[in-house]
Design an enzyme around this catalytic site. Structure first.
Site, PDB file in Angstrom:
ATOM      1  N   SER A 258       0.836  -1.222   0.000  1.00  0.00           N
ATOM      2  CA  SER A 258       0.000   0.000   0.000  1.00  0.00           C
ATOM      3  C   SER A 258       0.864   1.262   0.000  1.00  0.00           C
ATOM      4  CB  SER A 258      -0.969   0.006   1.180  1.00  0.00           C
ATOM      5  OG  SER A 258      -0.316  -0.296   2.385  1.00  0.00           O
ATOM      6  N   HIS A 288      -1.910  -8.983   1.764  1.00  0.00           N
ATOM      7  CA  HIS A 288      -1.590  -7.736   2.483  1.00  0.00           C
ATOM      8  C   HIS A 288      -2.752  -7.445   3.451  1.00  0.00           C
ATOM      9  CE1 HIS A 288       0.159  -3.929   3.342  1.00  0.00           C
ATOM     10  NE2 HIS A 288      -0.221  -3.227   2.279  1.00  0.00           N
ATOM     11  N   HIS A 334       5.577 -12.977   7.439  1.00  0.00           N
ATOM     12  CA  HIS A 334       5.816 -11.594   7.005  1.00  0.00           C
ATOM     13  C   HIS A 334       7.009 -11.558   6.055  1.00  0.00           C
ATOM     14  CE1 HIS A 334       6.284  -7.233   7.168  1.00  0.00           C
ATOM     15  NE2 HIS A 334       5.039  -7.229   7.575  1.00  0.00           N
ATOM     16  N   ARG A 343       2.976  -4.958  16.724  1.00  0.00           N
ATOM     17  CA  ARG A 343       1.589  -4.489  16.632  1.00  0.00           C
ATOM     18  C   ARG A 343       0.631  -5.591  17.098  1.00  0.00           C
ATOM     19  NH1 ARG A 343       1.572  -2.948  10.411  1.00  0.00           N
ATOM     20  NH2 ARG A 343       2.437  -5.056  10.424  1.00  0.00           N
ATOM     21  N   ASP A 389      -2.336  -8.607  11.481  1.00  0.00           N
ATOM     22  CA  ASP A 389      -3.691  -9.007  11.106  1.00  0.00           C
ATOM     23  C   ASP A 389      -4.205 -10.207  11.896  1.00  0.00           C
ATOM     24  OD1 ASP A 389      -3.944  -7.029   9.084  1.00  0.00           O
ATOM     25  OD2 ASP A 389      -2.601  -8.212   7.830  1.00  0.00           O
TER      26      ASP A 389
HETATM   27  N1  HAX Z   1       0.860 -19.878   5.534  1.00  0.00           N
HETATM   28  C1  HAX Z   1       1.242 -20.754   4.580  1.00  0.00           C
HETATM   29  N2  HAX Z   1       2.332 -20.587   3.810  1.00  0.00           N
HETATM   30  C2  HAX Z   1       3.078 -19.495   4.057  1.00  0.00           C
HETATM   31  C3  HAX Z   1       2.780 -18.582   5.064  1.00  0.00           C
HETATM   32  C4  HAX Z   1       1.604 -18.800   5.801  1.00  0.00           C
HETATM   33  N3  HAX Z   1       1.189 -17.945   6.749  1.00  0.00           N
HETATM   34  N4  HAX Z   1       3.723 -17.618   5.073  1.00  0.00           N
HETATM   35  C5  HAX Z   1       4.592 -17.926   4.089  1.00  0.00           C
HETATM   36  N5  HAX Z   1       4.193 -19.060   3.471  1.00  0.00           N
HETATM   37  C6  HAX Z   1       4.799 -19.699   2.308  1.00  0.00           C
HETATM   38  C7  HAX Z   1       4.768 -18.738   1.126  1.00  0.00           C
HETATM   39  O1  HAX Z   1       3.501 -18.772   0.484  1.00  0.00           O
HETATM   40  C8  HAX Z   1       5.896 -19.245   0.283  1.00  0.00           C
HETATM   41  O2  HAX Z   1       5.465 -20.397  -0.374  1.00  0.00           O
HETATM   42  P1  HAX Z   1       5.925 -20.700  -1.909  1.00  0.00           P
HETATM   43  O3  HAX Z   1       7.425 -20.691  -1.881  1.00  0.00           O
HETATM   44  O4  HAX Z   1       5.334 -22.024  -2.200  1.00  0.00           O
HETATM   45  O5  HAX Z   1       5.360 -19.579  -2.731  1.00  0.00           O
HETATM   46  C9  HAX Z   1       6.930 -19.678   1.334  1.00  0.00           C
HETATM   47  O6  HAX Z   1       6.179 -19.926   2.535  1.00  0.00           O
HETATM   48  C10 HAX Z   1       7.992 -18.671   1.631  1.00  0.00           C
HETATM   49  O7  HAX Z   1       7.361 -17.454   1.979  1.00  0.00           O
HETATM   50  P2  HAX Z   1       8.102 -16.388   2.924  1.00  0.00           P
HETATM   51  O8  HAX Z   1       9.378 -16.025   2.270  1.00  0.00           O
HETATM   52  O9  HAX Z   1       8.118 -16.878   4.315  1.00  0.00           O
HETATM   53  O10 HAX Z   1       7.063 -15.186   2.892  1.00  0.00           O
HETATM   54  P3  HAX Z   1       6.848 -14.107   1.749  1.00  0.00           P
HETATM   55  O11 HAX Z   1       7.748 -12.969   2.028  1.00  0.00           O
HETATM   56  O12 HAX Z   1       6.909 -14.697   0.395  1.00  0.00           O
HETATM   57  O13 HAX Z   1       5.330 -13.695   2.008  1.00  0.00           O
HETATM   58  C11 HAX Z   1       3.469 -13.131   3.342  1.00  0.00           C
HETATM   59  C12 HAX Z   1       4.964 -12.954   3.152  1.00  0.00           C
HETATM   60  C13 HAX Z   1       3.005 -12.178   4.406  1.00  0.00           C
HETATM   61  C14 HAX Z   1       2.750 -12.774   2.028  1.00  0.00           C
HETATM   62  C15 HAX Z   1       3.187 -14.602   3.739  1.00  0.00           C
HETATM   63  O14 HAX Z   1       3.806 -14.877   4.966  1.00  0.00           O
HETATM   64  C16 HAX Z   1       1.690 -14.916   3.820  1.00  0.00           C
HETATM   65  O15 HAX Z   1       1.075 -15.207   2.796  1.00  0.00           O
HETATM   66  N6  HAX Z   1       1.084 -14.843   5.053  1.00  0.00           N
HETATM   67  C17 HAX Z   1      -0.332 -15.053   5.205  1.00  0.00           C
HETATM   68  C18 HAX Z   1      -1.123 -13.842   4.739  1.00  0.00           C
HETATM   69  C19 HAX Z   1      -0.947 -12.684   5.696  1.00  0.00           C
HETATM   70  O16 HAX Z   1      -1.086 -12.815   6.908  1.00  0.00           O
HETATM   71  N7  HAX Z   1      -0.683 -11.482   5.142  1.00  0.00           N
HETATM   72  C20 HAX Z   1      -0.535 -10.263   5.929  1.00  0.00           C
HETATM   73  C21 HAX Z   1       0.909  -9.842   6.097  1.00  0.00           C
HETATM   74  C22 HAX Z   1       1.065  -8.565   6.885  1.00  0.00           C
HETATM   75  C23 HAX Z   1       0.489  -7.422   6.150  1.00  0.00           C
HETATM   76  O17 HAX Z   1       0.939  -7.005   5.097  1.00  0.00           O
HETATM   77  N8  HAX Z   1      -0.587  -6.908   6.643  1.00  0.00           N
HETATM   78  O18 HAX Z   1      -1.276  -5.976   5.982  1.00  0.00           O
END
Ligand code: HAX
Length: 455
Positions: A258, A288, A334, A343, A389
């Site tokens: 964002s 996000h 994250h 937070r 979140d």
């Molecule tokens: N559940 C399942 N799998 C997860 C995971 C979770 N909570 N967190 C990471 N992974 C997976 C990723 O999807 C990725 O898989 P692939 O290699 O198969 O694509 C792998 O683990 C490595 O990911 P990472 O390097 O640990 O994390 P990223 O930096 O790629 O992604 C995310 C960060 C926040 C997008 C990720 O942890 C996620 O999808 N979390 C769940 C959704 C979430 O809570 N989002 C909010 C984040 C905070 C925010 O921005 N708030 O607004």
């Protein structure tokens, strides 16, 4: 030089009609000179190297953005102008008998780097009351939006509609705006947009979920409490929740979707409304900001499928099933943080202080103990700990906001503070249009393969 990074009310008091703009007029030339010095001294230093993996992998740990108002540390979390969440809770103004920081004060801190005096805090509060009113056409536009739209789509469209008020757009179009003045128009638009966005958001809520039964604003309340009131939540602790929520979600450095989207679109001199609407669209992604609605949906799903008193083992199994189904466990993980999000901790403390016997709050607490060890067993997940979140939805739900589809709108009201404050500074610093280079598979092969024809 050091004091300019972290100053503690070291300024003179202005008795002008626009305290915040006057303060910015005082600081901006100092910061501009500082940035010129920094470029002169360090402009040619290398920050980091970029690998092919990083270019393909979402630019993790590529420090290629300048964003001066907040910073994220992977271990200790967010600081707003160098102050962490416990510090802003301690030092910023609070409501009478309240414990939580007031967003008006945080906005002053984000823009100036100073904690506001009571007079300055009051100035922001009064300005937002004065600027917050919506005209009849805007009310008509919002209350005519199709109710089947997601509330984030409605918010983005409404912010775009407000663009008709952009002082920057008008001044630019008429040829009146000169580059050194751009920030002043961005400041005016930031103040207007932030003042109005809770009313827009509350209107969307009442239109979509409460049969258009609107609640007028109460100007005796602070910005956050008034938002809670216009939504229909009038307990003191609901006000406190909104004050806390709208403060801690305000900014998370420049690289998140964002903030980055707003910054990028603004770099083309799109005004605050066009830019922040782009930020809202990014926030609406489930990886996000939309994760907060997904968390509540997921927790309710657990209770529906597994019953009221669910064992740790059942939760572990549910987490593994979620992952097996190719879904993410919302609220965990994250891209930058490597420990529990401060937070999250702040919201946990809030719940422990003010909420007793709420089964969903208890379930969040239980998940905090159960989920990280399970996620650690999935080798690829970099951060098994909860993010912001993971907790926010159950707090909103506790005080009556049951429509979880709406949760990201509350996040977006808060994020307007950081995104718009940053754009004021981006224009004050005269930052250019953003234009990183991109590469293709062929480019990579030609550069690093045997023939190496790309120089
Ligand atoms: N559940 C399942 N799998 C997860 C995971 C979770 N909570 N967190 C990471 N992974 C997976 C990723 O999807 C990725 O898989 P692939 O290699 O198969 O694509 C792998 O683990 C490595 O990911 P990472 O390097 O640990 O994390 P990223 O930096 O790629 O992604 C995310 C960060 C926040 C997008 C990720 O942890 C996620 O999808 N979390 C769940 C959704 C979430 O809570 N989002 C909010 C984040 C905070 C925010 O921005 N708030 O607004």
């Amino acid at each position: 030089m050091q004091h300019i990074y972290r100053s503690f009310n070291s300024k003179s008091i202005f008795h002008s009609s626009n305290l915040l703009k006057e303060r910015l007029r005082e600081i901006i030339p100092i910061k501009q000179a500082l940035l010129r010095d920094i470029r002169k001294q360090y402009g040619q230093k290398e920050i980091c190297k970029v690998t092919v993996d990083q270019a393909i992998g979402g630019m993790r740990n590529v420090f290629g953005l300048f964003y001066d108002i907040s910073l994220l540390d992977s271990k200790t979390g967010i600081t707003f102008r160098d102050y962490n969440i416990p510090e802003i809770q301690e030092y910023l103004q609070k409501a009478k008998n309240g414990n939580e920081p007031l967003p008006e004060a945080l906005f002053w801190l984000l823009l100036t780097g100073d904690f506001p005096s009571d007079q300055e805090f009051k100035f922001v509060q009064e300005e937002w009351k004065r600027r917050g009113e919506l005209d009849q056409e805007t009310v008509k536009f919002i209350t005519s939006l199709p109710k089947q739209l997601h509330p984030m789509t409605m918010l983005s469209q409404s912010v775009l509609y407000l663009q008709k008020n952009s002082t920057f757009q008008q001044a630019y179009e008429s040829g009146k705006a000169t580059k050194p003045q751009y920030w002043e128009y961005y400041y005016e638009d930031a103040m207007d947009l932030v003042a109005k966005i809770p009313r827009v958001a509350a209107l969307i809520y009442r239109h979509k979920y409460k049969n258009g039964n609107l609640i007028s604003s109460d100007n005796s309340l602070d910005w956050a409490a008034n938002y809670s009131h216009m939504m229909g939540f009038d307990q003191f602790n609901a006000y406190e929740l909104f004050r806390m929520y709208l403060s801690i979600h305000a900014d998370h450095e420049g690289g998140n979707v964002s903030a980055h989207a707003t910054h990028l679109v603004g770099s083309a001199l799109a005004d605050q409304y066009l830019s922040y609407s782009a930020g809202i669209n990014g926030l609406a992604g489930p990886l996000h900001g939309l994760a907060n609605q997904e968390v509540l949906k997921w927790l309710i799903e657990i209770r529906e499928k597994l019953g009221d008193k669910v064992s740790n083992e059942k939760i572990q199994e549910y987490v593994l099933n979620t992952i097996r189904e190719g879904r993410v466990v919302p609220g965990y993980g994250h891209a930058v943080l490597r420990y529990t999000d401060p937070r999250y901790i702040h919201q946990k403390n809030f719940a422990e202080r003010l909420i007793k016997d709420d089964p969903l709050v208890e379930l969040v607490k239980q998940c905090y103990h159960v989920i990280p060890p399970v996620l650690k067993t999935i080798g690829k997940i970099q951060n098994p700990w909860p993010n912001v979140d993971a907790h926010s939805g159950v707090l909103l739900n506790h005080y009556g906001l049951k429509e979880f589809e709406y949760y990201t709108v509350v996040f977006a009201v808060s994020r307007a503070l950081g995104c718009t404050a940053n754009l004021v500074w981006a224009r004050a610093f005269g930052l250019p249009i953003e234009r990183p280079g991109s590469i293709t598979m062929r480019w990579i092969e030609e550069k690093f393969g045997e023939n190496q024809s790309v120089k």
